[in-house]
Enzyme design. Structure first.
Site, PDB file in Angstrom:
ATOM      1  N   GLU A 175     -27.569  -8.819  69.352  1.00 28.19           N
ATOM      2  CA  GLU A 175     -28.332  -9.075  68.128  1.00 28.19           C
ATOM      3  C   GLU A 175     -29.156 -10.337  68.245  1.00 28.19           C
ATOM      4  O   GLU A 175     -28.741 -11.296  68.896  1.00 28.19           O
ATOM      5  CB  GLU A 175     -27.376  -9.217  66.934  1.00 28.19           C
ATOM      6  CG  GLU A 175     -27.215  -7.953  66.121  1.00 28.19           C
ATOM      7  CD  GLU A 175     -28.417  -7.661  65.220  1.00 28.19           C
ATOM      8  OE1 GLU A 175     -29.544  -8.128  65.501  1.00 28.19           O
ATOM      9  OE2 GLU A 175     -28.223  -6.957  64.226  1.00 28.19           O
TER      10      GLU A 175
ATOM     11  N   ARG B 197     -43.578 -12.296  67.949  1.00 27.68           N
ATOM     12  CA  ARG B 197     -42.428 -11.901  68.767  1.00 27.68           C
ATOM     13  C   ARG B 197     -42.536 -12.461  70.190  1.00 27.68           C
ATOM     14  O   ARG B 197     -41.538 -12.676  70.862  1.00 27.68           O
ATOM     15  CB  ARG B 197     -42.325 -10.371  68.853  1.00 27.68           C
ATOM     16  CG  ARG B 197     -41.968  -9.683  67.545  1.00 27.68           C
ATOM     17  CD  ARG B 197     -41.586  -8.237  67.799  1.00 27.68           C
ATOM     18  NE  ARG B 197     -41.581  -7.415  66.599  1.00 27.68           N
ATOM     19  CZ  ARG B 197     -40.554  -7.309  65.755  1.00 27.68           C
ATOM     20  NH1 ARG B 197     -39.453  -7.981  65.976  1.00 27.68           N
ATOM     21  NH2 ARG B 197     -40.637  -6.533  64.690  1.00 27.68           N
TER      22      ARG B 197
ATOM     23  N   ASP C  11     -28.050 -12.931  59.608  1.00 33.06           N
ATOM     24  CA  ASP C  11     -28.460 -13.633  58.386  1.00 33.06           C
ATOM     25  C   ASP C  11     -27.410 -13.362  57.320  1.00 33.06           C
ATOM     26  O   ASP C  11     -26.415 -14.058  57.234  1.00 33.06           O
ATOM     27  CB  ASP C  11     -29.855 -13.163  57.982  1.00 33.06           C
ATOM     28  CG  ASP C  11     -30.430 -13.963  56.829  1.00 33.06           C
ATOM     29  OD1 ASP C  11     -29.757 -14.898  56.365  1.00 33.06           O
ATOM     30  OD2 ASP C  11     -31.544 -13.662  56.385  1.00 33.06           O
TER      31      ASP C  11
ATOM     32  N   LYS D 150     -36.137  -4.349  66.553  1.00 26.50           N
ATOM     33  CA  LYS D 150     -36.845  -4.760  67.741  1.00 26.50           C
ATOM     34  C   LYS D 150     -36.531  -6.206  68.079  1.00 26.50           C
ATOM     35  O   LYS D 150     -36.824  -6.682  69.159  1.00 26.50           O
ATOM     36  CB  LYS D 150     -38.373  -4.664  67.523  1.00 26.50           C
ATOM     37  CG  LYS D 150     -38.848  -3.329  67.036  1.00 26.50           C
ATOM     38  CD  LYS D 150     -40.375  -3.430  66.716  1.00 26.50           C
ATOM     39  CE  LYS D 150     -40.769  -2.346  65.727  1.00 26.50           C
ATOM     40  NZ  LYS D 150     -42.097  -2.580  65.179  1.00 26.50           N
TER      41      LYS D 150
HETATM   42  P1  IMP Z   1     -28.952  -9.296  57.859  1.00 25.91           P
HETATM   43  O1  IMP Z   1     -27.988 -10.060  58.717  1.00 25.91           O
HETATM   44  O2  IMP Z   1     -28.470  -7.922  57.490  1.00 25.91           O
HETATM   45  O3  IMP Z   1     -29.380 -10.104  56.655  1.00 25.91           O
HETATM   46  O4  IMP Z   1     -30.295  -8.999  58.628  1.00 25.91           O
HETATM   47  C1  IMP Z   1     -30.525  -9.497  59.869  1.00 25.91           C
HETATM   48  C2  IMP Z   1     -31.855  -9.020  60.371  1.00 25.91           C
HETATM   49  O5  IMP Z   1     -32.923  -9.503  59.561  1.00 25.91           O
HETATM   50  C3  IMP Z   1     -32.091  -9.558  61.763  1.00 25.91           C
HETATM   51  O6  IMP Z   1     -31.621  -8.672  62.747  1.00 25.91           O
HETATM   52  C4  IMP Z   1     -33.580  -9.784  61.802  1.00 25.91           C
HETATM   53  O7  IMP Z   1     -34.230  -8.633  62.273  1.00 25.91           O
HETATM   54  C5  IMP Z   1     -33.948 -10.058  60.360  1.00 25.91           C
HETATM   55  N1  IMP Z   1     -34.020 -11.521  60.108  1.00 25.91           N
HETATM   56  C6  IMP Z   1     -33.101 -12.290  59.507  1.00 25.91           C
HETATM   57  N2  IMP Z   1     -33.478 -13.583  59.457  1.00 25.91           N
HETATM   58  C7  IMP Z   1     -34.680 -13.638  60.063  1.00 25.91           C
HETATM   59  C8  IMP Z   1     -35.605 -14.717  60.364  1.00 25.91           C
HETATM   60  O8  IMP Z   1     -35.392 -15.910  60.060  1.00 25.91           O
HETATM   61  N3  IMP Z   1     -36.741 -14.370  61.021  1.00 25.91           N
HETATM   62  C9  IMP Z   1     -37.029 -13.091  61.385  1.00 25.91           C
HETATM   63  N4  IMP Z   1     -36.195 -12.053  61.148  1.00 25.91           N
HETATM   64  C10 IMP Z   1     -35.040 -12.321  60.489  1.00 25.91           C
HETATM   65 MG    MG Z   2     -32.313  -7.469  64.231  1.00 29.17          MG
END
Ligand code: IMP
Ligand code: MG
Length: 191
Positions: free
Chosen positions: A109, A175, A113, A50
Site C-alpha cells: 500500500e 504521481r 489514511d 494506482k
Molecule cells: P483510506 O485509508 O481508506 O482513507 O484511503 C487510503 C487511500 O486514499 C490511499 O490508498 C490513497 O490512494 C488515498 N490517499 C490517502 N491520503 C492521501 C494523500 O495524502 N495523497 C494522495 N492520496 C491519498
Molecule cells: Mg491506495
C-alpha cells in the site's frame, strides 16, 4: 525543492520524504520482509493500484536483491461517496488474476489514511483463504489509528496533510515525482 529540478518542483511547498529517504526505507522494509518470509517458497505481493505502483516496483526489486522470491498481482478498488472522505464501502474495479488460496500474501500500500479501504481489503483477502495476509505501507497518517488495521510494516509516519508524489496523485497528477511532498496552496486554487 527537488534535487534534479523537475517541472513539478515549482508546485511543491515542502518535501516530506526525499528520494534518498525513500530508497533507504524501501531497502530496510525489504530486509525485514525477506527475513520474516525466509521459510516460504514465494511471497505473493498484491499491489493496490494506482498509488502503490512506484513502491511496488522498487520494493519487489529490493526483495529480489535480498534473495526473496515473489509473485505480483494487482487490484484496483474505489471507495463510493465523496473523494475527500473515505466511506469504507469499496467496489472492486480490478480483481486478482490468480487464486491466492494457501498463499502468503503481502499487500503493498502507498498510504494508510482512514484505514477503511485497507480494512475492507484485508477481510476480502482473508475470505479468499490466503495462508497469511500482512500489509506493508510506505506511509501512514495519524488517523489510521481510528480503524484497527494491523499493518505490520510501515515506512514513515507523516502528519495529516495531503501529500503527492512517488505514486500518489492529486487529480491524477504528480504521481511521477521521485519524492513525497506537499503541494502549494495555489495549486488547489487553480484546480
Ligand atoms: P483510506 O485509508 O481508506 O482513507 O484511503 C487510503 C487511500 O486514499 C490511499 O490508498 C490513497 O490512494 C488515498 N490517499 C490517502 N491520503 C492521501 C494523500 O495524502 N495523497 C494522495 N492520496 C491519498
Ligand atoms: Mg491506495
Amino acid at each position: 525543492m527537488g534535487e534534479a529540478g523537475g517541472w513539478y518542483d515549482a508546485d511543491i511547498q515542502r518535501v516530506i520524504v526525499s528520494e534518498e529517504q525513500i530508497r533507504e526505507k524501501v531497502d530496510e522494509l525489504a530486509r525485514k520482509v525477506a527475513a520474516d518470509y525466509s521459510h516460504v517458497d514465494s511471497v505473493m505481493l498484491v499491489c493496490v493500484l494506482k498509488g502503490a505502483i512506484m513502491f511496488m516496483a522498487d520494493f519487489a526489486r529490493a526483495l529480489g536483491r535480498e534473495g526473496c522470491r515473489i509473485e505480483m498481482d494487482f487490484m484496483a478498488v474505489s471507495s463510493y461517496g465523496q473523494r475527500a472522505t473515505s466511506s469504507g464501502v469499496v467496489r472492486i474495479l480490478k480483481d486478482l488474476d490468480r487464486d491466492i488460496a494457501g498463499r502468503h500474501v503481502v499487500v503493498v500500500e502507498d498510504i494508510i489514511d482512514s484505514g477503511l479501504t485497507l480494512s475492507w481489503l484485508l477481510k476480502y483477502l482473508e475470505s479468499r483463504t490466503a495462508a497469511s495476509v500482512e500489509v506493508v505501507a510506505l506511509l501512514r497518517k495519524p488517523d489510521a489509528i481510528k480503524v484497527q488495521v494491523p499493518v505490520k510494516y510501515v515506512g514513515f509516519d507523516i502528519p495529516t496533510e495531503f501529500v503527492v508524489g512517488y505514486g500518489l496523485d492529486f487529480a491524477e497528477r504528480y504521481r511521477e515525482l521521485p519524492y513525497i511532498g506537499i503541494l502549494n496552496p495555489g495549486v488547489y486554487a487553480r484546480a
